[in-house]
Structure formats: structure tokens, C-alpha cells
Scaffold this motif. Structure first.
Motif, short mmCIF file in Angstrom:
data_model
loop_
_atom_site.label_atom_id
_atom_site.label_comp_id
_atom_site.label_asym_id
_atom_site.label_seq_id
_atom_site.Cartn_x
_atom_site.Cartn_y
_atom_site.Cartn_z
N ILE A 170 -1.95 5.57 -0.69
CA ILE A 170 -1.13 4.69 -0.92
C ILE A 170 0.16 4.52 0.18
O ILE A 170 0.51 5.28 0.23
CB ILE A 170 -0.10 4.78 -2.50
CG1 ILE A 170 -1.14 5.46 -3.63
CG2 ILE A 170 0.26 3.80 -2.81
CD1 ILE A 170 -0.75 5.53 -5.20
N LYS A 173 2.96 -6.88 -5.15
CA LYS A 173 0.97 -6.80 -5.29
C LYS A 173 0.40 -6.97 -3.89
O LYS A 173 -0.02 -5.72 -3.62
CB LYS A 173 0.27 -7.57 -6.45
CG LYS A 173 -1.00 -6.92 -6.60
CD LYS A 173 -1.35 -7.82 -7.96
CE LYS A 173 -2.02 -8.70 -7.26
NZ LYS A 173 -2.62 -9.05 -8.35
N VAL A 226 -4.03 0.40 -0.98
CA VAL A 226 -3.92 1.69 -1.98
C VAL A 226 -5.92 2.63 -1.46
O VAL A 226 -6.76 1.74 -1.16
CB VAL A 226 -4.09 1.64 -3.49
CG1 VAL A 226 -4.73 2.46 -3.90
CG2 VAL A 226 -2.91 1.04 -3.91
N LEU A 240 3.95 0.90 -9.13
CA LEU A 240 2.77 0.93 -9.09
C LEU A 240 1.92 1.83 -10.16
O LEU A 240 2.68 3.00 -9.73
CB LEU A 240 2.43 0.92 -8.08
CG LEU A 240 1.00 1.14 -7.32
CD1 LEU A 240 -0.18 -0.24 -7.88
CD2 LEU A 240 0.39 1.34 -6.18
N TYR A 241 1.17 1.47 -11.29
CA TYR A 241 0.14 2.53 -11.77
C TYR A 241 -1.14 2.55 -11.36
O TYR A 241 -2.44 1.30 -10.98
CB TYR A 241 -0.26 1.81 -12.98
CG TYR A 241 1.82 2.11 -13.86
CD1 TYR A 241 2.13 2.37 -14.64
CD2 TYR A 241 2.71 0.41 -13.72
CE1 TYR A 241 3.11 2.52 -15.19
CE2 TYR A 241 3.47 -0.09 -14.82
CZ TYR A 241 4.29 0.99 -15.08
OH TYR A 241 5.36 0.73 -15.80
N LEU A 242 -2.01 3.70 -11.37
CA LEU A 242 -2.85 4.07 -10.41
C LEU A 242 -3.58 4.82 -11.76
O LEU A 242 -2.86 5.78 -13.10
CB LEU A 242 -3.26 4.71 -9.92
CG LEU A 242 -3.26 3.91 -8.81
CD1 LEU A 242 -1.57 3.98 -7.84
CD2 LEU A 242 -4.14 4.71 -7.53
N ALA A 254 -5.73 0.21 -10.50
CA ALA A 254 -4.39 -0.22 -9.76
C ALA A 254 -3.87 -1.24 -10.50
O ALA A 254 -3.88 -2.95 -10.46
CB ALA A 254 -4.11 -0.14 -8.33
N TYR A 308 0.56 -3.18 -10.31
CA TYR A 308 1.28 -3.06 -9.61
C TYR A 308 2.68 -4.11 -11.09
O TYR A 308 2.24 -5.47 -10.87
CB TYR A 308 2.12 -3.78 -8.99
CG TYR A 308 3.65 -3.91 -7.90
CD1 TYR A 308 4.52 -2.57 -7.45
CD2 TYR A 308 4.04 -4.92 -8.15
CE1 TYR A 308 5.03 -2.38 -7.43
CE2 TYR A 308 5.47 -5.39 -7.51
CZ TYR A 308 6.37 -3.72 -7.13
OH TYR A 308 7.22 -3.45 -6.74
#
Length: 150
Positions: free
Chosen positions: A79, A65, A70, A129-131, A122, A124
């Protein structure tokens, strides 16, 4: 489905085939651009749009992380991540020092006046990595309105 180009086989074509194999342009055929102009890896992404938001999943195994940055500047979402590692081994009068540097970068143009950049989330988890990029209230679809006739 995309069709791959094939080179015609000509007698004694091994030198030509090897030159084509290791030519950087050969790797970029079929829209496979793995590196940007700074040799940073361009990671694979999944992008999904719902009525309320956009969701981005960015593949980045081996990162933490803390490696990520970002940022949003105007309507550009960038990113990036950098990871440096170094190890030393001292065995039987033999000294070895190894290091590595990994870098990735991906930039997206966000739709203007649609997304709420102040509420981007965001996370991780397990190499991804999820946004979540929510849409502004005024950009959400409105239900049909019934108009009475007088």
C-alpha cells in the motif's frame, strides 16, 4: 507494557542529552520506526482476522482516494500513497511559491494459499484506508463432521 530506557544524568550532560535527542537511532528505540529506507512514512495500521477474512485499517489523513496505489505481487501486499501540493502567492511585490510532498508505504506478506487476492476490497473514508482480504473457500474452517459407526 514496554519499558523505556532512561539515560543517567551526569553533571553538564546537556550536550550529550541533546545529541541523543536528535540522533535518529533514539527515535527508533522501542520499535518506533516511522520512516522506511526511502524516507516514506510508515503509517500505523490495525489488522484483524476473522474466520472469513483479514481486515486492515491504515491511518492516512490528508490523502484522497486517488493518491493511493494498492497492489499484490505474489504474496506481497503493498500500500503506497503520494501527494504533491503547490501554492503560489503574489502580494505587494512579494512572490512566494510553496510546495510539499508526502509519501507513505507499507508492505505485508500475505499467507500463501489462504487469501483470495482477486477479491480484495479497498475503501478510503475519513483519513483511514480500509482493506478487506477474504480467505479462500478451502481455507475456511469446516464444521465438525459426525462419522457414523457401522
Amino acid at each position: 507494557m514496554e519499558t523505556l530506557k532512561r539515560l543517567p544524568m551526569i553533571n553538564n550532560s546537556w550536550p550529550m542529552l541533546l545529541n541523543n535527542l536528535f540522533n535518529r537511532d533514539s527515535f527508533n528505540e522501542g520499535n518506533l520506526n516511522f520512516f522506511d529506507q526511502n524516507n516514506a512514512v510508515i503509517p500505523a495500521v490495525n489488522i484483524k482476522e476473522t474466520t472469513e477474512s483479514f481486515a486492515i485499517e491504515l491511518l492516512a489523513p490528508g490523502m484522497t482516494k486517488a493518491d493511493f496505489k494498492v497492489e499484490v505481487d505474489k504474496n506481497q501486499l503493498t500500500i503506497s500513497a503520494q501527494k504533491q501540493s503547490q501554492s503560489e502567492t503574489d502580494l505587494d511585490n512579494y512572490h512566494r511559491k510553496e510546495f510539499s510532498f508526502e509519501s507513505l508505504r507499507r508492505t505485508f506478506t500475505l499467507p500463501e494459499n489462504i487469501v483470495d487476492v482477486d477479491k480484495i476490497n479497498a475503501q478510503y473514508t475519513e483519513g483511514i484506508l480500509y482493506l478487506t482480504i477474504p480467505k479462500k473457500e478451502e481455507a475456511l474452517p469446516k464444521p465438525a463432521k459426525l462419522i457414523e459407526i457401522s
